[in-house]
Scaffold this motif. Structure first.
Motif, PDB file in Angstrom:
ATOM      1  N   ASN A   1       0.826  -1.204   0.000  1.00 14.63           N
ATOM      2  CA  ASN A   1       0.000   0.000   0.000  1.00 14.63           C
ATOM      3  C   ASN A   1       0.863   1.257   0.000  1.00 14.63           C
ATOM      4  O   ASN A   1       0.562   2.240  -0.687  1.00 14.63           O
ATOM      5  CB  ASN A   1      -0.922   0.005   1.219  1.00 14.63           C
TER       6      ASN A   1
ATOM      7  N   ILE B   1       0.802   4.162  -2.749  1.00 14.74           N
ATOM      8  CA  ILE B   1       0.530   5.561  -2.405  1.00 14.74           C
ATOM      9  C   ILE B   1       1.595   6.459  -3.023  1.00 14.74           C
ATOM     10  O   ILE B   1       1.295   7.502  -3.596  1.00 14.74           O
ATOM     11  CB  ILE B   1       0.482   5.735  -0.874  1.00 14.74           C
TER      12      ILE B   1
ATOM     13  N   GLU C   1       0.987   6.657  -6.674  1.00 11.33           N
ATOM     14  CA  GLU C   1      -0.226   7.432  -6.965  1.00 11.33           C
ATOM     15  C   GLU C   1       0.050   8.926  -6.966  1.00 11.33           C
ATOM     16  O   GLU C   1      -0.363   9.658  -7.864  1.00 11.33           O
ATOM     17  CB  GLU C   1      -1.301   7.104  -5.924  1.00 11.33           C
ATOM     18  N   TYR C   2       0.759   9.381  -5.951  1.00 13.79           N
ATOM     19  CA  TYR C   2       0.939  10.813  -5.813  1.00 13.79           C
ATOM     20  C   TYR C   2       2.131  11.349  -6.610  1.00 13.79           C
ATOM     21  O   TYR C   2       2.275  12.546  -6.758  1.00 13.79           O
ATOM     22  CB  TYR C   2       1.042  11.182  -4.329  1.00 13.79           C
TER      23      TYR C   2
ATOM     24  N   TYR D   1      -4.580  -1.001  -1.159  1.00 11.53           N
ATOM     25  CA  TYR D   1      -4.717   0.420  -1.488  1.00 11.53           C
ATOM     26  C   TYR D   1      -5.189   0.528  -2.936  1.00 11.53           C
ATOM     27  O   TYR D   1      -4.566  -0.011  -3.852  1.00 11.53           O
ATOM     28  CB  TYR D   1      -3.386   1.143  -1.314  1.00 11.53           C
TER      29      TYR D   1
ATOM     30  N   ARG E   1      -6.054   2.754  -6.243  1.00 10.52           N
ATOM     31  CA  ARG E   1      -5.811   4.033  -6.900  1.00 10.52           C
ATOM     32  C   ARG E   1      -7.131   4.643  -7.361  1.00 10.52           C
ATOM     33  O   ARG E   1      -8.129   3.947  -7.534  1.00 10.52           O
ATOM     34  CB  ARG E   1      -4.876   3.828  -8.090  1.00 10.52           C
TER      35      ARG E   1
END
Length: 316
Positions: free
Chosen positions: A79, A83, A86-87, A282, A284
């Motif tokens: 996860n 993350i 993703e960012y 997690y 997206r």
């Protein structure tokens, strides 16, 4: 203790306690895997595995608890990685979808096309298999989202939500004696040669159960996983087809020329296709978007609540 030890223990279990296979999967040596597991056991003060000589025989009772903790730790690490991705890449990445042929052929094209319009930098990896393979791809982390009718809700480590319901239809050549008239009966179908799905696909179990309850012995002369294949053999006169209703699409009349579809939901009931995610994973933002495109019954708030432990079912 370290993450390598955790990964070695998990892979040993995934490979049926075969350390040689675990080492191959991890691109390391078998002695190295064995040593790392022994060192972890010594540090914890418990035996994770019961051994016979150098071979692992089974997971011990405390080992089961250790494995559960290891899975949670490695899931959280995954996860964290996602993350970060993703960012750092808000509008790009790879969306991996595990699904069956029917869903891939008839249900996913429009949602995937709409998703690509919103996120043109997102690549889509479509993995097809039977429902149990779909579940396993989710459990292994090879897919972000799964879509199937069978098997998904049978796994405690998956969050599953009903996506849409559907019925079977009988597919017949134009001019067949059963092509029109009163609603079809089980007795009429049992008297015909039948062409339908393999027993593990697309609601076939409901069909078999309905015949069995009436003590009828239908003659399935051909079984396939592809509705287009089934329709081809119906055209050739091999028998009456039983397929999912989405395989006979009103917007593709040319592909179904010469065939008639008759609803048989009154005989076999309605089926529910479900969307699934690995518990604790997690997700997206474009995974949520695809789920919302698949069904107006799904939304991000509902999925987040289910993933957080707020239940994984609701009324269609």
């Amino acid at each position: 203790m370290n993450l390598h030890q955790f990964r070695y223990v998990r892979e040993a279990v995934r490979r049926g306690l075969n350390l040689t296979e675990a080492a191959k999967a991890l691109h390391t040596s078998q002695p190295g895997v064995s040593k790392a597991i022994l060192e972890l056991e010594e540090e914890l003060g418990v035996r994770i595995f019961q051994r016979h000589g150098k071979r692992l025989r089974r997971v011990t009772e405390p080992g089961s608890q250790v494995l559960a903790s290891i899975e949670r730790i490695l899931q959280e690490l995954e996860n964290l990685r996602r993350i970060g991705e993703e960012y750092s890449r808000q509008e790009s990445g790879t969306l991996s979808i595990a699904t069956t042929h029917t869903q891939a052929r008839y249900m996913l094209p429009a949602p995937i096309a709409a998703l690509r319009q919103r996120y043109p930098a997102v690549r889509v990896a479509l993995h097809q298999g039977n429902p149990e393979q779909v579940a396993q791809m989710l459990l292994d982390g090879a897919a972000d989202i799964g879509l199937a009718t069978e098997s998904l809700e049978e796994h405690a480590d998956l969050i599953t939500l009903p996506c849409y319901d559907w019925q079977h239809v009988a597919v017949l050549p134009t001019g067949h004696p059963l092509a029109d008239g009163p609603p079809l009966t089980l007795e009429q179908l049992a008297a015909q040669p039948l062409v339908s799905y393999h027993p593990s696909f697309t609601g076939r179990r409901r069909i078999d159960q309905a015949f069995a309850q009436r003590r009828l012995a239908p003659d399935f002369v051909l079984e396939a996983i592809d509705a287009d294949v089934i329709k081809t053999y119906v055209r050739l006169g091999l028998g009456v087809g039983l397929v999912a209703e989405m395989a006979m699409r009103a917007d593709d009349a040319a592909a179904d020329a010469g065939l008639v579809a008759r609803p048989v939901g009154h005989l076999f009931g309605r089926n529910v296709s479900r969307v699934a995610f690995r518990r604790g994973a997690y997700l997206r933002h474009y995974v949520y978007t695809l789920a919302e495109l698949l069904s107006d019954r799904l939304n991000r708030a509902l999925i987040e609540r289910a993933v957080a432990g707020g239940g994984d079912d609701y009324t269609l």
